[in-house]
Design a protein around this motif. Structure first.
Motif, short mmCIF file in Angstrom:
data_model
loop_
_atom_site.label_atom_id
_atom_site.label_comp_id
_atom_site.label_asym_id
_atom_site.label_seq_id
_atom_site.Cartn_x
_atom_site.Cartn_y
_atom_site.Cartn_z
N LEU A 333 -4.11 0.36 -6.95
CA LEU A 333 -5.55 0.58 -6.42
C LEU A 333 -5.57 2.03 -6.37
O LEU A 333 -4.60 2.75 -6.22
N GLU A 334 -6.66 2.80 -6.57
CA GLU A 334 -6.99 4.19 -6.51
C GLU A 334 -7.89 4.26 -4.86
O GLU A 334 -8.82 3.66 -4.90
N LYS A 335 -7.15 4.77 -3.91
CA LYS A 335 -8.00 4.94 -2.62
C LYS A 335 -7.86 6.50 -2.33
O LYS A 335 -7.20 7.15 -2.29
N LYS A 336 -9.25 6.88 -2.20
CA LYS A 336 -9.49 8.35 -2.15
C LYS A 336 -8.65 9.34 -2.90
O LYS A 336 -7.98 10.08 -2.75
N GLY A 337 -8.78 8.67 -4.11
CA GLY A 337 -8.09 9.47 -5.32
C GLY A 337 -6.44 9.43 -5.40
O GLY A 337 -5.81 9.91 -6.30
N LYS A 338 -6.15 8.63 -4.56
CA LYS A 338 -4.59 8.50 -4.34
C LYS A 338 -4.40 7.13 -5.01
O LYS A 338 -4.96 6.17 -4.77
N MET A 339 -3.22 6.94 -5.79
CA MET A 339 -2.84 5.82 -6.58
C MET A 339 -1.94 5.03 -5.73
O MET A 339 -0.82 5.40 -5.12
N ILE A 340 -2.48 3.67 -5.27
CA ILE A 340 -1.53 2.88 -4.43
C ILE A 340 -0.96 1.67 -5.41
O ILE A 340 -1.85 0.86 -5.79
N PRO A 341 0.21 1.75 -5.66
CA PRO A 341 0.84 0.47 -6.45
C PRO A 341 0.77 -0.51 -5.69
O PRO A 341 0.87 -0.58 -4.34
N LYS A 342 0.52 -1.80 -6.48
CA LYS A 342 0.68 -3.01 -5.97
C LYS A 342 1.59 -3.89 -6.62
O LYS A 342 1.62 -3.66 -7.65
N THR B 207 -5.97 -6.51 -2.42
CA THR B 207 -6.59 -5.38 -2.59
C THR B 207 -6.95 -4.93 -0.93
O THR B 207 -7.25 -3.90 -0.71
N PHE B 208 -6.71 -5.76 -0.10
CA PHE B 208 -6.72 -5.22 1.38
C PHE B 208 -5.75 -4.95 1.95
O PHE B 208 -4.60 -5.14 1.43
N ASP B 209 -5.75 -4.09 3.01
CA ASP B 209 -4.41 -3.46 3.53
C ASP B 209 -3.52 -4.53 4.03
O ASP B 209 -2.32 -4.23 3.92
N GLU B 211 -3.06 -9.10 4.61
CA GLU B 211 -3.29 -10.49 4.49
C GLU B 211 -4.52 -11.05 5.36
O GLU B 211 -5.41 -11.64 5.06
N TYR B 212 -4.19 -10.63 6.50
CA TYR B 212 -5.21 -10.98 7.65
C TYR B 212 -6.58 -10.46 7.68
O TYR B 212 -7.46 -11.31 7.38
N GLN B 213 -6.80 -9.27 7.22
CA GLN B 213 -7.86 -8.70 6.77
C GLN B 213 -8.81 -9.34 5.41
O GLN B 213 -9.94 -9.45 5.57
N SER B 214 -8.05 -9.57 4.73
CA SER B 214 -8.67 -10.28 3.27
C SER B 214 -8.80 -11.63 3.71
O SER B 214 -10.19 -12.03 3.16
N PHE B 215 -8.53 -12.24 4.61
CA PHE B 215 -8.72 -13.63 4.88
C PHE B 215 -10.06 -13.61 5.91
O PHE B 215 -11.28 -14.23 5.79
#
Lengths: 477, 477
Positions: A333-342, B207-209, B211-215
């Motif tokens: 994901l890109e958050k605020k222009g920063k790449m966050i690998p998942k 995509t959420f920070d 799991e709890y937030q996503s639920f």
């Protein structure tokens, strides 16, 4: 064929509930990266073949929500008018990279990468998987069958056993990419330029008073290419003698017999001898009874006299393994222009995904042009090159190998840029030729049907580090 | 979905070469009878389920040769202008009988009989086989899976692994006929009225920070029906506890968890205990990881706590046996008003066809309404009836059985009369209900997944005599 229809609703319903979720949480336009990849080569083979990209492109170019779609969704009573309005204005804006059709592919490699607004990049999951899974399955199976035939031609004959219309038509397209010389399916020729052939069913023979009459009439109507089906009554006592009589009387330009039942080795040897005895050495022998790569290999080893194979149900359904298990996973994901690998964690180590926005390089030996290994790197890393490049097995990092005298090819090519197709689609024959050419670069040990050598698909040092850092982070959940 | 397209060219090319052959030999308008039937029940089951007739009807009603078709055929350089002109004026004029969708069917029975001009009755072979083979395969497999679930609901989840678009859409239609309660495929709901459901993929959670937030977000957006996917990180340590927390905070109207990986029995027992402990006895548990009838049977026997199954690739491809081997054979010709029965001989006794224009009767016990046997008769024979009717095994004629206290039902119903559809097409729910009802008439011994009892499909005395007379005639070839 299907492409003239709007297939936007051909999607898992969860793509829509998630799309609405991203819309409602103001995340729909966050930038996300998804990879399509597969984990296991069908039939225990040494490689698979990429196919279906052209249909993915058609799908993405036609992606929009029709009034009928919106009405349907409204009727579910789950979605806000604001979301439905948003769908109405939907325009595909993603970047897409893909490995071209006809390329030999291996587990874990990104076959397609989609970058763009989260809602869009997520939404296209179902159809990308459907199209690439299906055609890659059939192209891979067809190629096994074609290789087993050792230069004899293979025709795709499976329309009647395909899983519906698009399985028949796009299946014959994929079979052609995999090396079949044609199909029995007429619409595949009309719409995809794949040679279609066919002569007669048993019913043709049965509608005449006797077999000889049925053959004679056929030879009169089709003097240029006369293939007679000789097993309606008795191949050796009736079919072949009647065919010989007709060929000698009518002298068709091209002639052949087709055998659709019985023991192929025994019957073709006997039939060949009878044809040769009659001076019909040019008459070809086609067989078409429940063939696949294993039977074809065996009957050739037994000395069967066959010029051409018609392969039906076992090809068009990939009967021995009818599932190509491609998946589509969020990798960044890109958050605020920063790449966050998942990463997606699993107790099964092979199921852990490779995070980040990536490239796939295939390394070739400079002298032989044979493949050496594939390396998955992070996008932005320097491409493998130089005099010496060290690769290592990502599951067993002490297994290292220094590669010298090589060149690297970037397998992922740009397909869409901000929703616009920028790819010059090759013709079906270009794809087919490319496939044959690329297979020639593979090690012979990858071509075995059972227990082939396992090809190296390694991760760059940077990617491996990132992956293991992310795995560490999940250790304490 | 495909039905708005002209699929006339979706045919084996030999149907066209034969059509031209019949045209050139002035036989195109001779009256012919063809039967579609199958020889072997997939997966060694006790019965199959008829499906695909509605799509056959749509196909036949839309059968015509477009200018594009004619141009394509002209380009082959094999056909006369007179023939192409004939095709341009083609109008389907056949009579068609069929066994309704949802009916349990057995090997050797005519599922569809087509009577009409030879060229026409032959031409429709490929699509009749394609459509009925595909949907009967999936309906049969779905029914096995649904029966294994013992009253728990089964959803069809296989779109991404289907063999192309129509395999997905018509596959979910067939799965619904076979007893699935719905599908993940949205277009199947839009176009066929099959309930579509779906909630979230792992990517939603990722995509959420956390799991709890996503639920929590999901529960806020979908308070009416909140099914949370709990295996993105760790089912028991993270997924279920977070789901419980969200359910307790947000109190959705309906709630459930879905587990898509790991050991289903272990995880569902633990999860059930945790949910019950938290007072969430109403929370349902859905599982969806490589399910089929064998695994479902086993995990239920092991005491897994499952309310609902999502079944993907093993259903939509009928993975354990992806071919339904229906065939289409000439069974009679009319010459100068006289019926000439036709037979296809084979060294394999089961492959010898049943000649003539026929009926299929199912005999039911008057007291129990359970099936007794099926009997194939010649059209025009008196229907099985009276106080006592003797049947015999056509492969072992000394095996005889006297049937008393029964009634007979004619399974083949008229569908087209001289090219006009005269059949009142049932709704998809009517077909599904009929299927369930008919399965209740079967012997319990037919329902076993392995080595079921073999159902009696016998021939009338007249048909048996005709068949053996024709076999005799071929003895001397």
């Amino acid at each position: 064929m299907n492409q003239s229809l709007n297939l936007t609703m051909l999607t898992d319903f969860y793509e829509i509930t998630m799309a609405n979720g991203y819309f409602e949480t103001d995340m729909a336009n966050d930038i996300a990266y998804f990879d399509m990849f597969f984990r296991k080569i069908p039939d225990g083979g040494g490689f698979a073949i990429m196919a279906g990209l052209e249909q993915v492109i058609d799908y993405l170019e036609n992606l929009s929500f029709s009034d009928k779609d919106i009405e349907y969704l409204r009727g579910k009573g789950m979605f806000s008018e604001a979301f439905l309005k948003y769908l109405k204005g939907f325009k595909f804006e993603c970047d897409v990279w893909a490995i071209p059709e006809g390329t030999p592919i291996f587990p874990g490699e990104p076959l397609i990468t989609v970058r763009g607004p989260l809602m869009q990049a997520q939404f296209v999951e179902t159809m990308i998987l459907l199209l690439v899974n299906h055609q890659s399955l059939i192209a891979t199976k067809a190629n096994r069958i074609v290789r087993s035939a050792k230069g004899r031609s293979v025709m795709e004959f499976g329309t009647r056993r395909a899983h519906g219309a698009s399985a028949a038509v796009l299946g014959s397209r994929a079979a052609y990419i995999g090396g079949c010389m044609g199909t029995a399916c007429a619409i595949s020729e009309r719409d995809y330029g794949i040679l279609a052939l066919g002569t007669m069913a048993h019913s043709w023979v049965q509608t005449f008073d006797d077999e000889y009459q049925s053959f004679k009439k056929y030879a009169e109507i089709y003097p240029d290419n006369c293939v007679l089906l000789v097993d309606t009554y008795n191949v050796l006592k009736s079919g072949v003698p009647n065919a010989i009589k007709v060929f000698q009387e009518k002298k068709p330009v091209k002639m052949g017999i087709r055998i659709d039942s019985g023991d192929v080795t025994y019957l073709t040897k006997k039939a060949r001898a009878m044809l040769d005895e009659a001076g019909l050495r040019d008459c070809s022998i086609v067989v078409s009874n429940s063939m696949d790569e294993y039977i074809i290999r065996d009957v050739i080893l037994e000395g069967a006299c066959i010029d051409s194979f018609g392969v039906g149900e076992r090809l068009i359904t990939s009967k021995s393994e009818p599932v190509f298990g491609g998946v589509y996973k969020l990798v960044a994901l890109e958050k605020k222009g920063k790449m966050i690998p998942k990463i997606k964690i699993s107790e099964n180590i092979e199921k852990i995904t490779n995070p980040g926005f990536k490239e796939v390089y295939r390394l070739f030996d400079k002298d032989t042009n044979k493949v050496v290994a594939d390396v998955i790197t992070l996008n932005g890393e320097e491409a493998p090159g130089g005099d010496c490049y060290e690769i290592f097995d990502p599951q067993a990092v002490w297994k290292r190998k220094k590669i010298v005298n090589f060149y690297a090819k970037n397998l992922l090519v740009p397909i869409f840029e901000k929703g616009k197709c920028i790819y010059d689609k090759p013709s079906i024959d270009e794809i087919k030729d490319y496939c044959q050419e690329q297979i020639r670069t593979l090690w012979d040990e990858l071509l075995r049907f059972e227990n082939p050598q396992i090809y190296y698909v390694d991760l760059s040092h940077d990617l491996w580090e990132m992956k293991h850092k992310l795995i560490e982070e999940y250790q304490h959940i």
